[in-house]
Design an enzyme around this catalytic site. Structure first.
Site, short mmCIF file in Angstrom:
data_model
loop_
_atom_site.label_atom_id
_atom_site.label_comp_id
_atom_site.label_asym_id
_atom_site.label_seq_id
_atom_site.Cartn_x
_atom_site.Cartn_y
_atom_site.Cartn_z
N GLU A 160 -4.85 -5.61 10.95
CA GLU A 160 -3.80 -4.02 10.52
C GLU A 160 -3.96 -3.76 12.37
O GLU A 160 -5.07 -2.47 12.45
CB GLU A 160 -4.03 -2.94 9.73
N ASN B 50 0.78 -0.85 0.23
CA ASN B 50 0.14 0.15 0.23
C ASN B 50 0.83 1.04 -0.28
O ASN B 50 1.18 1.51 0.53
CB ASN B 50 -0.69 -0.22 1.20
N TRP B 51 1.16 2.21 -1.76
CA TRP B 51 1.72 3.57 -1.35
C TRP B 51 1.26 4.57 -0.69
O TRP B 51 1.86 5.23 -0.54
CB TRP B 51 2.19 3.03 -2.76
N LYS B 52 0.19 4.31 -0.05
CA LYS B 52 -0.46 5.39 0.52
C LYS B 52 -0.62 6.63 -0.40
O LYS B 52 -0.45 6.28 -1.65
CB LYS B 52 0.04 5.91 2.09
N GLY C 97 3.47 2.29 10.19
CA GLY C 97 4.38 3.42 10.86
C GLY C 97 5.11 3.77 12.06
O GLY C 97 5.38 4.63 11.86
N GLY D 177 3.18 -1.22 4.60
CA GLY D 177 3.26 0.06 3.83
C GLY D 177 4.33 0.73 3.00
O GLY D 177 4.27 0.26 2.14
N GLY D 178 4.64 1.42 4.31
CA GLY D 178 6.47 2.17 4.25
C GLY D 178 7.69 1.38 3.34
O GLY D 178 8.15 1.77 2.60
N SER E 75 4.21 -1.82 10.22
CA SER E 75 5.07 -2.15 10.98
C SER E 75 6.38 -3.88 9.58
O SER E 75 7.14 -3.77 10.53
CB SER E 75 5.73 -1.65 11.91
N GLU F 225 -6.50 4.57 8.03
CA GLU F 225 -6.47 6.09 7.71
C GLU F 225 -7.92 6.71 7.54
O GLU F 225 -8.15 7.79 7.54
CB GLU F 225 -5.24 6.17 7.06
N HIS G 88 -9.75 1.11 5.03
CA HIS G 88 -8.48 1.31 5.97
C HIS G 88 -8.37 2.25 6.69
O HIS G 88 -9.62 2.73 7.23
CB HIS G 88 -7.31 1.45 4.79
P1 13P Z 1 3.37 0.70 7.33
O1 13P Z 1 3.89 -0.96 6.44
O2 13P Z 1 4.24 1.84 7.47
O3 13P Z 1 3.49 0.19 9.25
O4 13P Z 1 2.06 0.77 6.89
C1 13P Z 1 0.97 -0.65 6.96
C2 13P Z 1 -0.46 -0.12 6.02
O5 13P Z 1 -1.12 0.37 6.80
C3 13P Z 1 -0.44 -0.67 5.09
O6 13P Z 1 -1.56 -0.26 5.00
#
Ligand code: 13P
Length: 249
Positions: free
Chosen positions: A163, A9-11, A169, A230-231, A209, A95, A93
């Site tokens: 999650e 997920n590149w957000k 993050g 994510g990251g 993470s 967020e 998600h």
């Molecule tokens: P991180 O891997 O950056 O913690 O993000 C997780 C996430 O929200 C994937 O959707």
């Protein structure tokens, strides 16, 4: 055998220049890779699909609107996403639940909209730090599953991502025991509601993470079928070892 899946997920990160990472990732994939999905920002979906052609990497979106079309300025329908060649869409998600006040009912409608457009829904659930510390995790998860999953879920139209919000993050990851407990709980809830045949087929992803150095531990859990990353999905050099760990698990 349930399918394994590594989703990135590149957000709201990256531009078209970052799509070069798809080719780089392809070169680093194991010979028998799990399913790999990259979810870039919406304006990159079509180009991402073009860039991924012939690599086996699939493309997904990060959200869709619950309605098929209409006067919803700025929103994107599931059928528009499917039109770009994407096969997946993330819904619910944390967020979006947080910043856009999406509720379980909205997530459920979005999952149905995704299916109607032929997409697989990656439905996200997860507890806050407050709920985690108050030992409410399983109650929260039970409520989110009941509210966010439509009755019509099948073994192939849905992926569920657990999650924990406090792990996203932050570099904090639940212990393997905590991950096992929640994922076993989710599988049991699916079995009660949908029966063993469907419950056994739905991939359960862990997210929060996930990094090259903790992926192998997380994938030890029998009911973890992959990760939503994510990251560490932004760079092929980081995502590839996570995919390798999943292939080896
Ligand atoms: P991180 O891997 O950056 O913690 O993000 C997780 C996430 O929200 C994937 O959707």
């Amino acid at each position: 055998m349930r399918r394994k899946l590594a989703a990135g997920n590149w957000k709201m990160n990256g531009t078209a220049a970052c799509l070069a990472e798809l080719g780089a990732l392809h070169k680093m994939l194991p010979t028998a890779p799990p399913e790999v999905v990259i979810c870039p920002p919406a304006p990159l979906l079509f180009r991402a699909h073009e860039a991924a052609r012939g690599t086996g990497i699939e493309i997904g979106a990060q959200d869709c609107h619950m309605e098929a079309s209409g006067a919803f300025t700025g929103d994107i329908s599931a059928s528009l996403i499917a039109d770009t060649g994407a096969l997946y869409v993330i819904v619910g998600h944390s967020e979006r639940r947080d910043a856009h006040e999406e509720r379980d009912r909205d997530v459920r409608k979005k999952a149905k909209a995704a299916w109607a457009a032929g997409l697989t829904a990656i439905i996200c659930i997860g507890e806050t730090l407050e709920d985690h510390e108050a030992n409410n995790t399983l109650d929260i998860i039970a409520g989110q599953l009941a509210g966010s999953l439509p009755d019509q879920m099948t073994g192939t139209n849905t992926v569920i991502a657990y999650e924990p919000i406090w792990a996203i993050g932050t570099g904090k990851v639940p212990t393997l025991e905590q991950i096992v407990e929640v994922h076993d709980f989710i599988r049991a809830k699916l079995e009660t509601r949908y029966g063993a045949d469907i419950a056994d087929m739905v991939p359960l992803l862990y997210g929060g993470s996930v990094k090259p150095d903790n992926a192998a531990t997380i994938f030890q859990a029998a009911n973890v079928d992959g990760a939503l990353v994510g990251g560490a999905s932004l760079k092929a050099v980081d995502f590839a070892p996570i995919i390798q760990a999943l292939a080896d698990s």
